[in-house]
Design an enzyme around this catalytic site. Structure first.
Site, short mmCIF file in Angstrom:
data_model
loop_
_atom_site.label_atom_id
_atom_site.label_comp_id
_atom_site.label_asym_id
_atom_site.label_seq_id
_atom_site.Cartn_x
_atom_site.Cartn_y
_atom_site.Cartn_z
N GLU A 176 38.37 9.97 45.79
CA GLU A 176 38.75 9.70 47.16
C GLU A 176 38.27 8.30 47.51
O GLU A 176 37.68 7.62 46.68
CB GLU A 176 38.09 10.73 48.09
N GLY A 224 34.65 21.40 47.75
CA GLY A 224 33.94 22.67 47.85
C GLY A 224 33.22 22.96 46.55
O GLY A 224 32.92 22.03 45.77
N GLU A 245 36.86 17.69 44.66
CA GLU A 245 35.49 17.16 44.84
C GLU A 245 34.57 18.37 44.85
O GLU A 245 34.57 19.14 45.81
CB GLU A 245 35.38 16.41 46.17
N CYS A 262 26.20 17.25 49.02
CA CYS A 262 26.54 17.30 47.59
C CYS A 262 25.87 16.15 46.83
O CYS A 262 25.73 16.22 45.62
CB CYS A 262 28.05 17.25 47.42
N ASN A 310 29.38 21.79 54.80
CA ASN A 310 28.11 21.04 54.89
C ASN A 310 28.20 19.79 55.76
O ASN A 310 27.26 19.45 56.47
CB ASN A 310 27.57 20.72 53.49
P1 NAD Z 1 33.55 26.80 48.92
O1 NAD Z 1 34.15 26.43 47.62
O2 NAD Z 1 33.04 28.17 49.11
O3 NAD Z 1 34.59 26.56 50.11
C1 NAD Z 1 35.19 25.32 50.35
C2 NAD Z 1 36.48 25.54 51.09
O4 NAD Z 1 37.39 26.23 50.23
C3 NAD Z 1 36.35 26.40 52.34
O5 NAD Z 1 37.22 25.92 53.34
C4 NAD Z 1 36.80 27.76 51.85
O6 NAD Z 1 37.31 28.59 52.87
C5 NAD Z 1 37.91 27.36 50.89
N1 NAD Z 1 38.26 28.37 49.89
C6 NAD Z 1 37.48 29.36 49.37
N2 NAD Z 1 38.20 30.10 48.50
C7 NAD Z 1 39.43 29.55 48.43
C8 NAD Z 1 40.61 29.87 47.70
N3 NAD Z 1 40.68 30.91 46.87
N4 NAD Z 1 41.68 29.09 47.87
C9 NAD Z 1 41.65 28.03 48.70
N5 NAD Z 1 40.57 27.70 49.45
C10 NAD Z 1 39.48 28.45 49.31
O7 NAD Z 1 32.42 25.71 49.18
P2 NAD Z 1 31.38 25.67 50.38
O8 NAD Z 1 30.34 26.72 50.14
O9 NAD Z 1 32.12 25.65 51.67
O10 NAD Z 1 30.74 24.22 50.18
C11 NAD Z 1 29.65 23.94 49.37
C12 NAD Z 1 30.10 23.33 48.06
O11 NAD Z 1 30.85 22.16 48.30
C13 NAD Z 1 28.92 22.89 47.21
O12 NAD Z 1 29.16 23.27 45.88
C14 NAD Z 1 28.94 21.38 47.34
O13 NAD Z 1 28.38 20.67 46.27
C15 NAD Z 1 30.40 21.11 47.45
N6 NAD Z 1 30.64 19.82 48.06
C16 NAD Z 1 31.13 18.82 47.26
C17 NAD Z 1 31.35 17.55 47.80
C18 NAD Z 1 31.89 16.43 46.96
O14 NAD Z 1 32.29 15.42 47.53
N7 NAD Z 1 31.94 16.54 45.65
C19 NAD Z 1 31.06 17.32 49.14
C20 NAD Z 1 30.56 18.36 49.90
C21 NAD Z 1 30.36 19.61 49.36
#
Ligand code: NAD
Length: 482
Positions: A461, A227, A249, A283, A151
């Site tokens: 963080e 994520g 996060e 997020c 995002n």
């Molecule tokens: P996601 O969890 O699908 O992916 C995040 C990252 O993790 C990607 O690089 C992905 O390739 C990797 N990943 C996926 N499966 C994995 C595994 N088994 N092992 C290791 N890595 C793996 O999330 P997304 O769809 O990319 O992002 C959206 C989400 O992120 C939303 O839920 C959003 O709220 C959250 N987010 C949180 C924050 C925060 O600061 N709390 C900030 C931004 C986004």
């Protein structure tokens, strides 16, 4: 077609398997480049390079480390426009947002930690009367893993990498496979900046392959992850038995509490942003809006009117307030939630449909959507949609507003609009969230702790918190003779 490369041991190289993944331009719904489909073997290469670089990097003087991080920041600043264009194309976000928020923040992340590392200290404890002094050594952890989402691609990628490097670690990093471009361009900058080879390694690929390989690697001792909550759970299950240090996060479903005594104009302007900036894919967006009953009807009319003014269009055009959401799968997920509105006794007040943009008919465009809900317990209020969709509902009392705000599994951020200082303090104390904004939103000072409670994550963080995460404290206890 352009093929991105992994950045391993200071060089840009293809994946060992020679397999590639298509990378889409969300504004057109077309493939425009390919990224390495890296595997465990590529992570091994990256780890070996990082391990080899560690003894020198972890002993590089603070001034030298600072200089190279500043060099990266400067080069990024010089190429800001190119990076912003690349980010906008890769993610679908309006170019103006990438120009004004994403890339400037990535520059600030490197600058901030270049300076912070020279100011970071540790404690000493004198055991008075016992001729004993304790002090804390903070050593780099070693080789660490950084995994980031799509995002805010470079913004969040650099938010992890900069403190990890500043603390003297070597890094194996993985950007989201959905938005890999600016991480790739960053590799080129690192080479130009003279970052010693192996200190940072950027490996592209799928989460369940290359991300999983980072998390499973027995010698990668800490993982900083941003994520989804579900991925975070899986990560924690994998990493916990190896006793890895974890910073998670995760998702959010943030409440926006609007009281009748607020500065109405400022609130309305900001609430439009906190609802729909980056197509609602931040997020920290306030996706559950609770409004005091006495101003509810007025707010409803004004908020709908302001939302209708927003233009959904081609990300590179200055007139576009919203660009495309990130992928076809994601637009389908969001539409799936919108489709449930009726079943959940909720009413779509505006939006709710896909937008067809001229000459970009296959792009992933969606109207900004407001849904009026009757209960905070409905799925629309309990699950993270992560798109340009917000819900609104009225409340009668502060207690009721607080109860609904906290009645959710997430706890990332909350926003409160009021001119009553006592109320602002009461709610700051009782809202279950890691970040509380009062009469503002997305107002960030990089020194502050950033992160969530409940299912929004573990750890913080930001500021020295990140430098603490990326170091191992060691207590040294010395007894001396008089
Ligand atoms: P996601 O969890 O699908 O992916 C995040 C990252 O993790 C990607 O690089 C992905 O390739 C990797 N990943 C996926 N499966 C994995 C595994 N088994 N092992 C290791 N890595 C793996 O999330 P997304 O769809 O990319 O992002 C959206 C989400 O992120 C939303 O839920 C959003 O709220 C959250 N987010 C949180 C924050 C925060 O600061 N709390 C900030 C931004 C986004």
């Amino acid at each position: 077609m352009q093929q991105l490369q992994n950045y391993i041991n200071g060089e840009l190289i293809s994946p060992l398997s020679s397999e590639w993944i298509d990378n889409f331009d969300p504004s057109k719904g077309e493939v425009y480049s390919q990224i390495p489909r890296s595997k465990k073997e590529d992570i091994e290469l990256a780890f070996d390079a990082a391990k080899k670089a560690l003894p020198v990097w972890s002993n590089t003087t603070l001034e030298e480390r600072s200089k190279v991080l500043l060099k990266i920041a400067n080069l990024l600043q010089q190429k800001l426009v190119d990076f912003a264009k690349a980010e906008s194309k890769d993610n679908g976000k309006p170019l103006a947002l990438a120009l004004n928020i994403d890339i400037p923040r990535a520059v600030s992340n490197f600058e901030f930690y270049a300076h912070a590392l020279t100011q970071f200290g540790s404690e000493a404890h004198e055991s008075v009367g016992k001729n004993t002094i304790n002090f804390t050594l903070r050593k780099p952890i070693g080789v660490v893993g950084c995994i980031s989402p799509w995002n805010l691609p470079l913004y969040l990628f650099s938010w992890k990498i900069a403190p990890a490097l500043a603390a003297g670690n070597c890094v194996v990093a993985k950007p989201s496979e959905i938005t890999p471009m600016t991480a790739y361009l960053l590799s080129e900058i690192c080479i130009e900046a003279g970052l010693p080879k192996g200190v940072l390694n950027i490996v592209h690929g799928l989460g369940n392959e290359v991300g999983q390989a980072i998390v499973e690697h027995p010698q990668i001792k800490a993982i900083s992850f941003t994520g989804g909550t579900k991925t975070g759970e899986h990560l924690a299950r994998t990493a916990a038995p190896m006793f890895k240090k974890l910073s998670l996060e995760l998702g959010g479903k943030n409440p926006n509490l609007i009281f009748a005594d607020c500065d109405y104009e400022q609130m309305l302007k900001t609430t439009v942003k906190s609802s729909f900036a980056n197509q609602g894919q931040i997020c920290l967006c306030g996706s559950r809006i609770f409004v005091e009953e006495s101003i509810y009807e007025k707010f409803k009319i004004d908020f709908i009117a302001e939302t209708k003014k927003l233009k959904v269009g081609i990300p590179s055009e200055a007139s576009s307030d919203l660009g495309a959401v990130v992928s076809e799968a994601h637009i389908q997920k969001i539409l799936g939630y919108i489709d449930q509105a009726e079943k959940q006794d909720a009413k779509i007040l505006t939006g709710g449909k896909r937008v067809e943009v001229k000459d970009h008919e296959n792009g992933y465009y969606l109207e900004p959507t407001i849904i009026e809900v009757k209960s905070n317990r409905c799925q629309l209020n309990q699950e993270e949609i992560f798109g340009p969709v917000v819900t609104i509902m009225p409340f009668k009392t502060e207690e009721q507003a607080l109860e609904m705000a906290n009645d959710v599994r997430y706890g990332l951020s909350a926003t409160v609009w009021t001119s009553n200082l006592d109320r602002a303090m009461r709610l700051s104390n009782t809202l279950e969230a890691g970040i509380i904004w009062v009469n503002t939103w997305l107002n960030r000072d990089l020194r502050t702790p950033f992160g969530g409670t409940k299912d929004s994550g573990v750890g913080r963080e930001g500021g020295f918190e990140a430098l603490r995460f990326f170091t191992e404290p060691k207590n040294v206890c010395i007894q001396y003779k008089n």
